[in-house]
Design a protein around this motif. Structure first.
Motif, PDB file in Angstrom:
ATOM      1  N   ASN A  83       0.820  -1.206   0.000  1.00 13.46           N
ATOM      2  CA  ASN A  83       0.000   0.000   0.000  1.00 13.46           C
ATOM      3  C   ASN A  83       0.863   1.270   0.000  1.00 13.46           C
ATOM      4  O   ASN A  83       0.490   2.302   0.580  1.00 13.46           O
ATOM      5  CB  ASN A  83      -0.971   0.040   1.180  1.00 13.46           C
ATOM      6  CG  ASN A  83      -2.133   0.989   0.934  1.00 13.46           C
ATOM      7  OD1 ASN A  83      -2.588   1.153  -0.189  1.00 13.46           O
ATOM      8  ND2 ASN A  83      -2.586   1.648   1.992  1.00 13.46           N
ATOM      9  N   HIS A  84       2.027   1.170  -0.639  1.00 11.20           N
ATOM     10  CA  HIS A  84       2.932   2.307  -0.745  1.00 11.20           C
ATOM     11  C   HIS A  84       2.481   3.254  -1.846  1.00 11.20           C
ATOM     12  O   HIS A  84       2.028   2.825  -2.907  1.00 11.20           O
ATOM     13  CB  HIS A  84       4.356   1.836  -1.061  1.00 11.20           C
ATOM     14  CG  HIS A  84       5.032   1.192   0.102  1.00 11.20           C
ATOM     15  ND1 HIS A  84       6.101   0.317  -0.076  1.00 11.20           N
ATOM     16  CD2 HIS A  84       4.843   1.297   1.427  1.00 11.20           C
ATOM     17  CE1 HIS A  84       6.517  -0.072   1.121  1.00 11.20           C
ATOM     18  NE2 HIS A  84       5.772   0.497   2.042  1.00 11.20           N
ATOM     19  N   ASN A  85       2.672   4.543  -1.614  1.00 16.13           N
ATOM     20  CA  ASN A  85       2.375   5.517  -2.653  1.00 16.13           C
ATOM     21  C   ASN A  85       3.449   5.556  -3.732  1.00 16.13           C
ATOM     22  O   ASN A  85       3.167   5.816  -4.890  1.00 16.13           O
ATOM     23  CB  ASN A  85       2.219   6.912  -2.052  1.00 16.13           C
ATOM     24  CG  ASN A  85       0.894   7.068  -1.337  1.00 16.13           C
ATOM     25  OD1 ASN A  85      -0.140   6.619  -1.831  1.00 16.13           O
ATOM     26  ND2 ASN A  85       0.914   7.678  -0.169  1.00 16.13           N
ATOM     27  N   ASN A  86       4.705   5.361  -3.334  1.00 18.98           N
ATOM     28  CA  ASN A  86       5.811   5.525  -4.274  1.00 18.98           C
ATOM     29  C   ASN A  86       6.185   4.198  -4.913  1.00 18.98           C
ATOM     30  O   ASN A  86       6.356   3.193  -4.220  1.00 18.98           O
ATOM     31  CB  ASN A  86       7.038   6.082  -3.557  1.00 18.98           C
ATOM     32  CG  ASN A  86       6.766   7.417  -2.915  1.00 18.98           C
ATOM     33  OD1 ASN A  86       5.843   8.124  -3.299  1.00 18.98           O
ATOM     34  ND2 ASN A  86       7.576   7.753  -1.929  1.00 18.98           N
ATOM     35  N   MET A  87       6.341   4.221  -6.222  1.00 21.07           N
ATOM     36  CA  MET A  87       6.816   3.047  -6.952  1.00 21.07           C
ATOM     37  C   MET A  87       7.848   3.488  -7.975  1.00 21.07           C
ATOM     38  O   MET A  87       7.782   4.596  -8.519  1.00 21.07           O
ATOM     39  CB  MET A  87       5.660   2.305  -7.633  1.00 21.07           C
ATOM     40  CG  MET A  87       4.665   1.706  -6.640  1.00 21.07           C
ATOM     41  SD  MET A  87       3.384   0.713  -7.413  1.00 21.07           S
ATOM     42  CE  MET A  87       4.306  -0.763  -7.901  1.00 21.07           C
ATOM     43  N   PHE A  88       8.802   2.585  -8.231  1.00 20.40           N
ATOM     44  CA  PHE A  88       9.954   2.927  -9.060  1.00 20.40           C
ATOM     45  C   PHE A  88      10.256   1.769 -10.001  1.00 20.40           C
ATOM     46  O   PHE A  88      10.098   0.608  -9.639  1.00 20.40           O
ATOM     47  CB  PHE A  88      11.193   3.156  -8.189  1.00 20.40           C
ATOM     48  CG  PHE A  88      11.001   4.142  -7.066  1.00 20.40           C
ATOM     49  CD1 PHE A  88      10.396   3.755  -5.879  1.00 20.40           C
ATOM     50  CD2 PHE A  88      11.429   5.452  -7.194  1.00 20.40           C
ATOM     51  CE1 PHE A  88      10.222   4.650  -4.833  1.00 20.40           C
ATOM     52  CE2 PHE A  88      11.263   6.356  -6.162  1.00 20.40           C
ATOM     53  CZ  PHE A  88      10.654   5.956  -4.985  1.00 20.40           C
ATOM     54  N   TRP A  89      10.819   2.094 -11.162  1.00 16.56           N
ATOM     55  CA  TRP A  89      11.390   1.097 -12.049  1.00 16.56           C
ATOM     56  C   TRP A  89      12.856   1.434 -12.297  1.00 16.56           C
ATOM     57  O   TRP A  89      13.195   2.582 -12.609  1.00 16.56           O
ATOM     58  CB  TRP A  89      10.669   1.066 -13.401  1.00 16.56           C
ATOM     59  CG  TRP A  89       9.483   0.179 -13.435  1.00 16.56           C
ATOM     60  CD1 TRP A  89       8.169   0.535 -13.406  1.00 16.56           C
ATOM     61  CD2 TRP A  89       9.486  -1.253 -13.536  1.00 16.56           C
ATOM     62  NE1 TRP A  89       7.359  -0.569 -13.470  1.00 16.56           N
ATOM     63  CE2 TRP A  89       8.141  -1.682 -13.553  1.00 16.56           C
ATOM     64  CE3 TRP A  89      10.502  -2.213 -13.611  1.00 16.56           C
ATOM     65  CZ2 TRP A  89       7.779  -3.026 -13.645  1.00 16.56           C
ATOM     66  CZ3 TRP A  89      10.154  -3.547 -13.700  1.00 16.56           C
ATOM     67  CH2 TRP A  89       8.799  -3.944 -13.717  1.00 16.56           C
ATOM     68  N   TYR A  90      13.707   0.422 -12.162  1.00 16.09           N
ATOM     69  CA  TYR A  90      15.133   0.550 -12.416  1.00 16.09           C
ATOM     70  C   TYR A  90      15.556  -0.512 -13.431  1.00 16.09           C
ATOM     71  O   TYR A  90      14.951  -1.567 -13.537  1.00 16.09           O
ATOM     72  CB  TYR A  90      15.950   0.303 -11.140  1.00 16.09           C
ATOM     73  CG  TYR A  90      15.722   1.265 -10.015  1.00 16.09           C
ATOM     74  CD1 TYR A  90      14.736   1.031  -9.046  1.00 16.09           C
ATOM     75  CD2 TYR A  90      16.515   2.409  -9.881  1.00 16.09           C
ATOM     76  CE1 TYR A  90      14.540   1.911  -7.994  1.00 16.09           C
ATOM     77  CE2 TYR A  90      16.332   3.289  -8.826  1.00 16.09           C
ATOM     78  CZ  TYR A  90      15.345   3.035  -7.889  1.00 16.09           C
ATOM     79  OH  TYR A  90      15.159   3.911  -6.843  1.00 16.09           O
ATOM     80  N   ARG A  91      16.657  -0.215 -14.108  1.00  8.91           N
ATOM     81  CA  ARG A  91      17.327  -1.248 -14.871  1.00  8.91           C
ATOM     82  C   ARG A  91      18.737  -1.401 -14.336  1.00  8.91           C
ATOM     83  O   ARG A  91      19.353  -0.425 -13.848  1.00  8.91           O
ATOM     84  CB  ARG A  91      17.340  -0.949 -16.369  1.00  8.91           C
ATOM     85  CG  ARG A  91      18.010   0.327 -16.794  1.00  8.91           C
ATOM     86  CD  ARG A  91      18.014   0.470 -18.322  1.00  8.91           C
ATOM     87  NE  ARG A  91      18.902  -0.481 -18.967  1.00  8.91           N
ATOM     88  CZ  ARG A  91      19.006  -0.623 -20.288  1.00  8.91           C
ATOM     89  NH1 ARG A  91      18.262   0.118 -21.097  1.00  8.91           N
ATOM     90  NH2 ARG A  91      19.848  -1.512 -20.806  1.00  8.91           N
ATOM     91  N   GLN A  92      19.221  -2.635 -14.391  1.00 11.31           N
ATOM     92  CA  GLN A  92      20.554  -2.924 -13.877  1.00 11.31           C
ATOM     93  C   GLN A  92      21.394  -3.547 -14.975  1.00 11.31           C
ATOM     94  O   GLN A  92      21.049  -4.588 -15.526  1.00 11.31           O
ATOM     95  CB  GLN A  92      20.498  -3.855 -12.667  1.00 11.31           C
ATOM     96  CG  GLN A  92      21.866  -4.099 -12.036  1.00 11.31           C
ATOM     97  CD  GLN A  92      21.798  -4.958 -10.803  1.00 11.31           C
ATOM     98  OE1 GLN A  92      20.967  -5.848 -10.676  1.00 11.31           O
ATOM     99  NE2 GLN A  92      22.692  -4.693  -9.848  1.00 11.31           N
ATOM    100  N   ASP A  93      22.490  -2.902 -15.268  1.00 15.57           N
ATOM    101  CA  ASP A  93      23.416  -3.376 -16.290  1.00 15.57           C
ATOM    102  C   ASP A  93      24.825  -3.381 -15.718  1.00 15.57           C
ATOM    103  O   ASP A  93      25.167  -2.528 -14.896  1.00 15.57           O
ATOM    104  CB  ASP A  93      23.377  -2.450 -17.509  1.00 15.57           C
ATOM    105  CG  ASP A  93      21.978  -2.265 -18.050  1.00 15.57           C
ATOM    106  OD1 ASP A  93      21.388  -1.189 -17.846  1.00 15.57           O
ATOM    107  OD2 ASP A  93      21.473  -3.209 -18.668  1.00 15.57           O
TER     108      ASP A  93
END
Lengths: 111, 113
Positions: free
Chosen positions: A28-38
């Motif tokens: 139930n978090h307001n903040n969401m993130f997408w990352y890429r890892q290379d």
């Protein structure tokens, strides 16, 4: 227990195809993130959201889009997949600046 | 601008010896600081966090870190390395009133038998 899940865990696609990676959290978090890892780049922020209907570009957003229609989900779409988008993708959520909780990752290969 | 520098890309120690992974940050405001660990082909797991309480923070698996404002450092330590500690470690900073997180480039820890 609350968790954050990603699907699929592995994906192989062809250049030019549209691909959507799912992220679902039950914190139930307001903040969401997408990352890429290379290799050699660590984690780089693609897009993030502070709540429903809010989306923001990160440092490597070109070729990616997100939408936030509810609190739980932030799908990441590659409009036209390119080989340079072969990577491992991680979704995360947090409440304000407190701890980020990460999903298990999606390994995407673009041929 | 906010930034995180992990001073060593690779650290190698022998099992049973101390571990030191170094992290320096730049921040205009009161930061929150985190260390995460990533084992091969796994996601990121929180080791410990500093959020303006005690400057010496204890985490899981015997790790701890000390927030030193005067040195803008948040180094991760463990008295005695175990083989299972071999992984990549990330230092992360977030700032008051900002909901963004800044990652260091990571330190790979190798533990020799």
């Amino acid at each position: 227990d609350a968790e954050i899940t990603q699907s699929p865990r592995h994906k192989i696609t062809e250049t030019g195809r549209q691909v959507t990676l799912a992220c679902h959290q039950t914190w139930n978090h307001n903040n969401m993130f997408w990352y890429r890892q290379d290799l050699g780049h660590g984690l780089r922020l693609i897009h993030y959201s502070y709540g429903v209907q809010d989306t923001n570009k990160g440092e490597v957003s070109d070729g990616y889009s997100v939408s936030r229609s509810n609190t739980e989900d932030l799908p990441l779409t590659l409009e036209s997949a390119a080989s340079s988008q072969t990577s491992v993708y991680f979704c995360a959520s947090s409440e304000r600046r407190d701890t980020q909780y990460f999903g298990p990752g999606t390994r995407l290969t673009v041929l | 601008a906010q930034s995180v520098t992990q001073l060593d890309s690779h650290v190698s120690v022998s099992e049973g010896t101390p571990v030191l992974l170094r992290c320096n940050y730049s921040s205009s405001y009161s930061p929150s600081l985190f260390w995460y660990v990533q084992h091969p082909n796994k996601g990121l797991q929180l080791l410990l966090k500093y959020t303006s309480a005690a400057t010496l923070v204890k985490g899981i698996n015997g790790f701890e870190a000390e927030f030193k404002k005067s040195e803008t450092s948040f180094h991760l330590t463990k008295p005695s390395a175990h083989m299972s500690d071999a992984a990549e470690y990330f230092c992360v900073v977030s700032e008051y009133n900002f909901n963004k997180f800044y990652f260091g480039s990571g330190t790979k820890l190798n533990v020799k038998p």
